[in-house]
Design an enzyme around this catalytic site. Sequence first.
Site, short mmCIF file in Angstrom:
data_model
loop_
_atom_site.label_atom_id
_atom_site.label_comp_id
_atom_site.label_asym_id
_atom_site.label_seq_id
_atom_site.Cartn_x
_atom_site.Cartn_y
_atom_site.Cartn_z
N HIS A 48 1.03 -1.56 -0.13
CA HIS A 48 0.02 0.29 0.00
C HIS A 48 0.68 1.22 0.04
O HIS A 48 1.40 1.65 1.28
CB HIS A 48 -0.63 0.17 1.12
N HIS A 85 1.18 5.04 -2.42
CA HIS A 85 0.91 6.56 -3.10
C HIS A 85 2.31 6.88 -4.12
O HIS A 85 2.80 8.09 -2.81
CB HIS A 85 -0.01 7.28 -2.46
N GLN A 141 -9.28 9.11 -5.52
CA GLN A 141 -8.97 10.07 -3.97
C GLN A 141 -10.47 10.94 -3.84
O GLN A 141 -10.83 11.00 -1.32
CB GLN A 141 -8.23 10.69 -4.09
N HIS A 160 -9.25 1.57 -0.23
CA HIS A 160 -9.16 2.36 1.56
C HIS A 160 -10.75 1.92 1.30
O HIS A 160 -11.70 2.51 1.15
CB HIS A 160 -8.65 3.66 0.45
N GLU A 210 -11.19 3.85 6.55
CA GLU A 210 -10.22 4.79 6.98
C GLU A 210 -10.56 5.94 8.04
O GLU A 210 -10.67 6.93 7.79
CB GLU A 210 -9.00 5.36 6.16
N ASP A 225 2.55 3.09 2.79
CA ASP A 225 1.30 3.97 3.00
C ASP A 225 1.82 5.46 1.66
O ASP A 225 1.95 6.15 0.57
CB ASP A 225 0.49 4.43 3.79
N TRP A 278 1.02 14.11 3.94
CA TRP A 278 -0.28 13.57 5.09
C TRP A 278 0.90 13.22 5.93
O TRP A 278 0.77 13.08 7.28
CB TRP A 278 -0.72 12.38 4.62
FE FE2 Z 1 -3.40 5.15 1.08
#
Ligand code: FE2
Length: 429
Positions: free
Chosen positions: A57, A59, A152, A210, A213, A309, A315
């Site tokens: 997982h 991005h 997203q 996802h 979450e 991630d 983030w």
């Molecule tokens: Fe993610």
Amino acid sequence: MFDTILRHCNLPDGRTDVDIGISAGRITAVEPRLAATAGDEIDAAGQLVSPPFVDAHFHMDSTLSYGLPRVNQSGTLLEGIALWGELKPLLTQDAIVERALAYCDWAVAKGLLAIRSHVDVCDPRLLATEALLHVRDRVKPYLDLQLVAFPQDGALRAPGALDNLRRALDMGVDVVGGIPHFERTMTDGAASVKLLCEEAAQRGLRVDMHCDESDDPMSRHIETLASESVRLGLQGWVTGSHLTSMHSMDNYYVSKLLPLMREAGVAAIANPLINITLQGRHDTYPKRRGMTRVPELLAAGIPVAFGHDCVMDPWYGLGSGDMLEVAHMGLHVAQMTGQDAMRACFRAVTETPAAILGLDGYGVAPGCRADLVLLQARDPVEAIRLRATRLLVMRAGKVVARTAPATATLSLPGRPAEVDFGLHRGQVF
Ligand code: FE2
């Protein structure tokens, strides 16, 4: 006759002092003592030789963009999403490619040779999709990159997102993504799961959403994802990522949910570094950890992988592509300190994500591709404890990265000149 022999290897399954013979890029023998010789012989000296790390997982379209156009001052998920919104219109394909390739260099150095990356498909230009498809081809000789079409901003919530997602799949993106908890209502979320699973079933693709979450104990999209897997015959092809709401769910409900996930062949991916930092932010004290119920999922027979991630993006401003750091955090957050549990944390960044991605020829066995990592540690637990140095990384029998052993010189009266952080076996503490 072999091209290469690695001698005196410890393996993740507990076997010690075995030799690994490699011919034409494949492992052709794994035996206690190979009598044959090879042009190239490497002495592992009783250290751990593992198949490569796998990140299930990630991005990659946002990685290494930390500070663009500004840093996340609060460190929260909400400011991260706002920041990504500010960055998106400024993205260029070249910049995404350059950052992704740089991250893949980091990954290879850390023995991470397979990554499943979500790519945001909400931008109608599909810039990031094109960029990462290009990167997937570029890195193919040394890293397996699998791409997930990730809406997203919500497949139903964001205008045009569903069409863009379908276009991305037409372009060759490998996996169908989703984000049901970000749709406007629970009903819309369930509708998006149904629709996206149908899309995957029609195209013969895997699903990785996802899912839930949030810290909302009533979020129920994993249930829909599991039941859709059964309805559409997708068992073994579907993964729920994050599942953080499960941390807060009612125990009775979870006791019903886990067998459903097991029957549906749904795998789970926790992202310990991100879950522990982004979840529980609305709590005062006690503060929830937010990571999904890893030991309970494993006990129910559900495969659980740990993902990275984010690395240096809107983030999360930390990370270095080190899956041992991810395993280390997962182990602590889930309190998985038992002997079997610690080894399960190593599997959560190696063989379990390899199975989730459906990687071909993964492992240390005759017939597997000779993708191997020599670690400065004797076993998986020591590797996690030390976030061990990757002394050597091999792809299809060729060395693609080396790192000098971690060592320090001491200048202390009456003490050895070098410090050894290894376990002193046989010593009674
Ligand atoms: Fe993610």
